[in-house]
Scaffold this active site. Structure first.
Site, PDB file in Angstrom:
ATOM      1  N   GLU A  82       0.802  -1.224   0.000  1.00 52.08           N
ATOM      2  CA  GLU A  82       0.000   0.000   0.000  1.00 52.08           C
ATOM      3  C   GLU A  82       0.836   1.275   0.000  1.00 52.08           C
ATOM      4  O   GLU A  82       0.313   2.364  -0.269  1.00 52.08           O
ATOM      5  CB  GLU A  82      -0.932  -0.002   1.216  1.00 52.08           C
ATOM      6  CG  GLU A  82      -2.057  -1.036   1.105  1.00 52.08           C
ATOM      7  CD  GLU A  82      -2.870  -1.187   2.370  1.00 52.08           C
ATOM      8  OE1 GLU A  82      -2.430  -0.688   3.431  1.00 52.08           O
ATOM      9  OE2 GLU A  82      -3.944  -1.820   2.308  1.00 52.08           O
ATOM     10  N   GLU A 113       7.082 -21.998   8.093  1.00 50.93           N
ATOM     11  CA  GLU A 113       7.474 -21.135   9.197  1.00 50.93           C
ATOM     12  C   GLU A 113       8.490 -21.788  10.129  1.00 50.93           C
ATOM     13  O   GLU A 113       9.075 -21.127  10.981  1.00 50.93           O
ATOM     14  CB  GLU A 113       6.258 -20.701  10.012  1.00 50.93           C
ATOM     15  CG  GLU A 113       5.616 -21.796  10.831  1.00 50.93           C
ATOM     16  CD  GLU A 113       4.531 -21.259  11.741  1.00 50.93           C
ATOM     17  OE1 GLU A 113       4.611 -21.516  12.954  1.00 50.93           O
ATOM     18  OE2 GLU A 113       3.607 -20.572  11.250  1.00 50.93           O
TER      19      GLU A 113
END
Length: 274
Positions: A82, A113
């Site tokens: 953004e 992960e």
């Protein structure tokens, strides 16, 4: 901190959820969400300290990296993605990295992960250097992918920070700056996409917006460098130019289209007036 003591793993304060009415569920979730801003307010000094340190490096040409797994990684990618349209910066200034690669944005990659080496390998593909900053995001504060990345970043002289919802977590021991909004047990036990995720999103908004303001990407209270990528944003930009210069819509719109941004339109107009 042992796994059994993690705040994010503690049992919800609400039980028998399947027996509650829809209204009861929504009211209770909202009541829990209200706790998040209060938790963040308590740690604003920690956020401030980190942002000041990161800004010094970014003014020297450094970049900001977010790295995480699952929800945490996705939120980092959202915030990074953004920044270019909102503030007009290049796409390589704020970078989001997720365990498992871009495919993990939409679909979980099993055990990604748990790899302690891959996070630093992923960062190295960007030729990371000592002007850069790495923010590890892990609600649990114990994600191996994130911890390994931050340990290596520290050793390489890179500024590091960690965002977690668990005090005294392994992440708090590794990160140079720890940002820890303790939001309490989740509404659905262990579901850190809820309050912990909301806290992460708010903190990331604060970090990136404060940094962009510090880098001069906001004037007054306006996104003067935003990308004009659709009609809504062109209209918003036109109205900004109107307000700043006290001119009519059509003139402001023509200036904006000619010069490509609110900042450039305003500067060009003012230079012609001088």
């Amino acid at each position: 901190m042992t796994k059994d003591n993690r705040t994010t793993e503690q049992s919800s304060l609400h039980d028998n959820l399947e027996q509650k009415s829809m209204r009861e569920l929504l009211v209770a979730m909202n009541a829990e969400d209200k706790k998040v801003p209060d938790a963040i307010e308590l740690i604003i000094p920690a956020i401030e300290s980190f942002v000041k340190s990161a800004l010094e490096r970014m003014k020297k040409g450094g970049r900001l990296f977010y790295i995480g797994a699952g929800t945490s990684g996705r939120l980092g990618i959202v915030d990074a993605s953004e920044c270019p349209p909102t503030f007009g910066v290049e796409h390589g200034l704020v970078i989001g990295i997720i365990a498992g690669g871009d495919s993990a944005i939409r679909k979980a990659v099993e055990f990604a992960e748990d790899d302690t080496e891959q996070g630093w390998k992923d960062l190295q593909t960007y030729q990371i250097n000592t002007n850069d900053t790495v923010v590890g995001i892990a609600a649990s504060g114990s994600t191996p992918y994130v911890l390994g990345a931050l340990k290596s970043a520290n050793a390489a002289g890179v500024l590091t920070a960690g965002i977690t919802s668990n005090a005294q977590s392994p992440l708090a021991e590794v990160a140079q700056h720890i940002i820890c909004p303790v939001v309490g047990p989740e509404f659905v036990t262990g579901s850190t996409r809820m309050k912990s995720g909301t806290a992460q999103k708010l903190v990331l908004n604060m970090i990136s917006t404060a940094l962009m303001i510090g880098l001069g990407r906001v004037k007054g209270n306006k996104m003067v460098d935003m990308q004009l990528s659709n009609n809504k944003l062109v209209d918003r930009g036109t109205k900004m130019v109107m307000q700043i210069l006290a001119i009519e819509y059509d003139e402001a719109n023509q200036l904006l289209k000619t010069h490509g941004s609110v900042r450039n339109a305003v500067d060009a107009y003012q230079q012609n007036k001088d």
